[in-house]
Design an enzyme around this catalytic site. Structure first.
Site, PDB file in Angstrom:
ATOM      1  N   HIS A  21      50.263 -38.814 -15.586  1.00 49.38           N
ATOM      2  CA  HIS A  21      51.342 -37.837 -16.347  1.00 49.38           C
ATOM      3  C   HIS A  21      52.763 -37.830 -15.707  1.00 49.38           C
ATOM      4  O   HIS A  21      53.567 -37.788 -16.320  1.00 49.38           O
ATOM      5  CB  HIS A  21      50.685 -36.463 -16.426  1.00 49.38           C
ATOM      6  CG  HIS A  21      51.397 -35.354 -16.882  1.00 49.38           C
ATOM      7  ND1 HIS A  21      51.644 -35.074 -18.136  1.00 49.38           N
ATOM      8  CD2 HIS A  21      52.224 -34.540 -15.925  1.00 49.38           C
ATOM      9  CE1 HIS A  21      52.479 -33.931 -18.165  1.00 49.38           C
ATOM     10  NE2 HIS A  21      52.890 -33.810 -17.050  1.00 49.38           N
ATOM     11  N   ASN A  59      46.001 -37.424 -26.263  1.00 50.18           N
ATOM     12  CA  ASN A  59      45.470 -38.244 -25.202  1.00 50.18           C
ATOM     13  C   ASN A  59      44.446 -37.710 -24.619  1.00 50.18           C
ATOM     14  O   ASN A  59      43.754 -38.220 -23.474  1.00 50.18           O
ATOM     15  CB  ASN A  59      46.513 -38.806 -24.257  1.00 50.18           C
ATOM     16  CG  ASN A  59      47.529 -37.756 -23.688  1.00 50.18           C
ATOM     17  OD1 ASN A  59      46.907 -36.705 -23.290  1.00 50.18           O
ATOM     18  ND2 ASN A  59      48.719 -37.937 -23.563  1.00 50.18           N
ATOM     19  N   HIS A  67      57.832 -38.457 -15.685  1.00 50.64           N
ATOM     20  CA  HIS A  67      56.671 -38.432 -16.351  1.00 50.64           C
ATOM     21  C   HIS A  67      56.411 -39.635 -17.219  1.00 50.64           C
ATOM     22  O   HIS A  67      56.683 -39.699 -18.527  1.00 50.64           O
ATOM     23  CB  HIS A  67      56.488 -37.196 -17.184  1.00 50.64           C
ATOM     24  CG  HIS A  67      56.723 -35.829 -16.358  1.00 50.64           C
ATOM     25  ND1 HIS A  67      57.930 -35.474 -16.062  1.00 50.64           N
ATOM     26  CD2 HIS A  67      55.903 -35.192 -15.949  1.00 50.64           C
ATOM     27  CE1 HIS A  67      57.819 -34.310 -15.409  1.00 50.64           C
ATOM     28  NE2 HIS A  67      56.540 -33.984 -15.429  1.00 50.64           N
ATOM     29  N   LEU A 126      56.498 -25.905 -22.726  1.00 48.55           N
ATOM     30  CA  LEU A 126      55.543 -26.481 -23.766  1.00 48.55           C
ATOM     31  C   LEU A 126      55.490 -25.705 -25.027  1.00 48.55           C
ATOM     32  O   LEU A 126      55.268 -24.671 -24.775  1.00 48.55           O
ATOM     33  CB  LEU A 126      54.487 -26.835 -23.117  1.00 48.55           C
ATOM     34  CG  LEU A 126      54.580 -28.240 -22.229  1.00 48.55           C
ATOM     35  CD1 LEU A 126      53.152 -28.368 -21.514  1.00 48.55           C
ATOM     36  CD2 LEU A 126      55.286 -29.265 -22.615  1.00 48.55           C
ATOM     37  N   ASP A 162      48.977 -32.191 -26.145  1.00 43.47           N
ATOM     38  CA  ASP A 162      48.012 -31.420 -25.813  1.00 43.47           C
ATOM     39  C   ASP A 162      48.377 -29.866 -25.186  1.00 43.47           C
ATOM     40  O   ASP A 162      48.149 -28.910 -25.429  1.00 43.47           O
ATOM     41  CB  ASP A 162      46.936 -31.670 -24.892  1.00 43.47           C
ATOM     42  CG  ASP A 162      45.957 -33.049 -25.510  1.00 43.47           C
ATOM     43  OD1 ASP A 162      45.464 -32.938 -26.373  1.00 43.47           O
ATOM     44  OD2 ASP A 162      45.966 -34.008 -24.915  1.00 43.47           O
ATOM     45  N   GLY A 163      49.364 -29.963 -24.144  1.00 44.63           N
ATOM     46  CA  GLY A 163      49.698 -28.850 -23.560  1.00 44.63           C
ATOM     47  C   GLY A 163      50.607 -27.900 -24.469  1.00 44.63           C
ATOM     48  O   GLY A 163      50.397 -26.838 -24.561  1.00 44.63           O
ATOM     49  N   HIS A 173      55.558   1.680 -24.571  1.00 47.11           N
ATOM     50  CA  HIS A 173      56.780   1.327 -25.563  1.00 47.11           C
ATOM     51  C   HIS A 173      57.851   1.938 -25.087  1.00 47.11           C
ATOM     52  O   HIS A 173      59.110   1.736 -25.803  1.00 47.11           O
ATOM     53  CB  HIS A 173      56.466   1.942 -26.753  1.00 47.11           C
ATOM     54  CG  HIS A 173      55.412   1.489 -27.757  1.00 47.11           C
ATOM     55  ND1 HIS A 173      54.234   0.918 -27.417  1.00 47.11           N
ATOM     56  CD2 HIS A 173      55.532   1.125 -28.893  1.00 47.11           C
ATOM     57  CE1 HIS A 173      53.314   0.640 -28.165  1.00 47.11           C
ATOM     58  NE2 HIS A 173      54.287   0.314 -29.346  1.00 47.11           N
ATOM     59  N   GLU A 205      56.617 -12.536 -31.960  1.00 50.25           N
ATOM     60  CA  GLU A 205      58.063 -12.263 -31.225  1.00 50.25           C
ATOM     61  C   GLU A 205      58.410 -13.487 -30.525  1.00 50.25           C
ATOM     62  O   GLU A 205      59.600 -14.070 -30.814  1.00 50.25           O
ATOM     63  CB  GLU A 205      57.963 -11.142 -30.254  1.00 50.25           C
ATOM     64  CG  GLU A 205      57.773  -9.724 -30.748  1.00 50.25           C
ATOM     65  CD  GLU A 205      56.433  -9.268 -30.718  1.00 50.25           C
ATOM     66  OE1 GLU A 205      56.268  -8.117 -31.058  1.00 50.25           O
ATOM     67  OE2 GLU A 205      55.517 -10.111 -30.484  1.00 50.25           O
TER      68      GLU A 205
END
Length: 660
Positions: A261, A185, A25, A116, A155-156, A473, A411
């Site tokens: 990218h 970007n 990348h 990410l 951004d991700g 639950h 969590e």
């Protein structure tokens, strides 16, 4: 000129690495090179010759796909001896430069990143750890813990919910030594971020409680430097610096496009890029000595800073011997704790029916009294998960010495933050929630295992025994989900002794994280339970004859049911062995001889009993055995009704054995 060379060295090395691998990348390293160069050469407190110095600044590359940028920095600074040949082996088998940064594999990598946003949350954990340790150890004139955490994200990362969870908490806690560098970007894999991400990120971060700055030109190192210094000057808020960059900058035919990218630039484009940047050679991996100079100067400066710190720390140890002894327990071996965990006092219990969640809380508090660096909490569920450490204070912006963390209903971020606290060094962290919500923690539990760090996950309300709350639950597949993670130990104790041993194993672990799954309902104390539970599986109630007629294998709340079934069967002339299997993962690590002594191969009539889908127990019953387990979701009713409805009774277990 040297600064321009230093910036472009990152671009050139990254492009060459990715091209040689024909994979990677380039967009992030080319676009964010100026930010990285400015931070590392002028601001980062990091000694490349000692990447484990405890008072170094931490740097987390949350967008781990941009790993070529980090490897370039480590090479240019001389960290860990990362060589040009190592860069040439980018993304190849057994290299020091894998596709995404891996903690413990490459010297200088502070956290494994790739999913990410995870790096953003782990960075919050680093920043929390810094404040906790500073509150514990700093004395007037001796700030032995005093450093920053920098995280570079894109951004991700900011689209992923985990970053919002973590940054919301960071703002609430006023983590002023956390500095986020946003590589803005406006491009993601599918194209412009306008197709899916148009919010005003700056307003969001302001709402979280961050100080926000914008650098309009991502190649303006002076402006980036001023923003970093302004962030450091803000002593009440974490900082967020949006740095507007052009993805793939320097490669004129591809910069600003989605394709840059995650695709190699191509040899012709790299040659054109080097010429456009004024790079002195078009040969791959050719870096002039002048490009190294700013990075090596940074190393010399920080080596001197570390030497000064070490001299001060020696004075500190002499002046504050009690703090020095405590420091050794935080950062070294705690012999007192080891002895305590092996003592009868630790494992003592009251012989009455108790929920293992309550017992877990008892043992947690006993450990906390003997383990001053244990810190953790719950996702807003401590009263239910019994994970509050009594008398240990509540961590907050006003009280950095508190050991009880209040993560809020977060969590996923909670689990990543705990990873960051553990990665920082000096602390042992735990987190807790209801077992069914382990689904929200699983990605970060996987990272714990991948990084070989002994994070602790406390899960309660562990089966259909939750009862009236119903199937939303009631965990069914969660035991199997967590057991499927390599290097992750899942404990499901049946009583006080097994709960004590589970906690002991979790605390004593050095490189393997794990979970303890505990009941909401009361369970009896079992006469046959013992520290043999540390082997993961053992005979809790044996047959009267040497070779049993059958074997019942059970975990957790189903062990008591199985022992009752054993009594029923014996009355009918069927003599069975009951094996408790509190941790399948640990049992699998035992010798073949031991495993055969517990589960002899010539006894093929076996029944496994577990109030979940019990996938991992099938291998122990074989083709001739049977299962008493869940094959669907639960229902809403008192737990005693549900256990009878779904067959978790001594009568049904006995009948299942007889059916063999």
């Amino acid at each position: 000129m040297s600064n321009t060379l230093a910036v472009n060295a990152i671009r050139v090395l990254s492009a060459d690495m990715i091209q040689k691998a024909n994979s990677g990348h380039p967009g992030l390293p080319l676009g964010a090179a100026a930010t990285a160069c400015e931070l590392w050469t002028n601001h980062l407190k990091f000694n490349p010759q000692d990447a484990k110095w405890i008072d170094r600044d931490r740097f987390v590359l949350s967008g781990g796909h941009g790993s070529a940028l980090l490897y370039s920095l480590l090479h240019l600074t001389g960290c860990g001896g990362l060589s040009i040949d190592d860069l040439k082996n980018f993304r190849q088998a057994d290299s020091l430069t894998p596709g995404h940064p891996e903690y413990g594999h490459t010297v200088g990598v502070d956290a494994t990143t790739g999913p990410l946003g995870a790096g953003c949350a782990m960075a919050v954990g680093f920043a929390i750890a810094e404040t906790q340790l500073a509150a514990q150890f700093n004395e007037p004139g001796y700030d032995v813990i005093d450093h920053y955490t920098y995280v570079m994200c894109g951004d991700g990362c900011l689209m992923e919910g985990i970053s919002s969870e973590a940054f919301s908490l960071a703002g609430t806690l006023g983590l002023s030594k956390l500095i986020v560098l946003y590589d803005s970007n406006k491009i993601s894999i599918e194209g412009s971020t306008d197709i899916a991400f148009t919010e005003d990120v700056k307003k969001r971060m302001e709402a979280f409680g961050f100080g926000v700055q914008v650098v309009e030109d991502g190649n303006d190192t002076a402006a980036i430097g001023r923003a970093i210094e302004a962030a450091k000057a803000d002593t009440t808020r974490p900082s967020f610096i949006e740095i507007k960059t052009i993805i793939g900058f320097g490669c004129e035919s591809k910069q600003g496009t989605a394709s840059v990218h995650g695709e190699p630039l191509g040899e012709e484009n790299i040659v054109a890029m080097k010429k456009a940047l004024g790079w002195p050679s078009v040969e791959p991996f050719a870096v002039p000595d002048e490009a190294y100079a700013p990075y090596r100067a940074m190393g010399e400066k920080n080596a001197a800073a570390q030497a000064k710190w070490e001299a001060s720390f020696a004075e500190y140890r002499a002046k504050f011997p009690e703090k020095a002894a405590l420091w050794d327990k935080f950062f070294g071996e705690n012999a007192d704790l080891a002895a305590y965990l092996a003592s009868e006092d630790y494992a003592a219990y009251e012989d009455k029916p108790q929920a293992t969640r309550a017992l877990s809380g008892t043992y947690l508090n006993r450990i906390a009294d003997n383990m001053p660096n244990l810190t953790g909490g719950a996702a807003d569920l401590a009263p239910s998960t019994k994970t509050y450490m009594k008398g240990k204070g509540d961590y907050s912006a006003a009280d950095r010495a508190g050991r009880n963390m209040h993560f809020g209903v977060r969590e996923l971020a909670m689990s990543a933050i705990a990873n960051g606290m553990l990665l920082h060094g000096g602390l042992r962290s735990y987190v807790s929630t209801f077992f069914v919500f382990s689904d929200y923690t699983k990605p970060m539990a996987r990272l714990s295992a991948l990084m070989n760090i002994p994070a602790i996950y406390v899960f309660t309300h562990d089966s259909i025994g939750v009862g009236e709350d119903g199937p939303t639950h009631e965990p069914i597949e969660q035991l199997s989900m967590l057991r499927a993670i390599p290097n992750f130990n899942v404990w499901r104790p049946c009583d006080a002794t097994e709960t004590a041993m589970a906690w002991r194993a979790l605390i004593e672990s050095k490189t393997t994280p794990g979970a303890i799954a505990c009941t909401r309902q009361n369970l009896p104390q079992m006469a046959g339970s013992s520290d043999a539970a540390l082997k993961g599986g053992y005979i809790i109630s044996d047959s009267q004859k040497a070779t049993p007629d059958a074997i019942i294998i059970a975990t957790g709340s189903e062990v008591a049911i199985s022992v009752e079934a054993q009594k029923m069967l014996l009355a009918e002339g069927i003599d069975v062995r009951v094996v408790s299997m509190p941790c399948v993962d640990v049992f699998e690590k035992q010798s073949d001889e031991y495993k055969k002594s517990v589960l002899p191969a010539d006894v093929r009539k076996r029944v496994a009993v577990e109030a979940g889908n019990a996938t991992e127990l099938y291998k122990y019953v074989g083709l001739d055995g049977a299962m008493v387990c869940m094959t669907g979701f639960g229902a809403s009713a008192p737990y005693s009704v549900l256990f009878k409805r779904f067959g978790f009774t001594a009568e049904n277990v006995a009948n299942t054995v007889k059916g063999l």
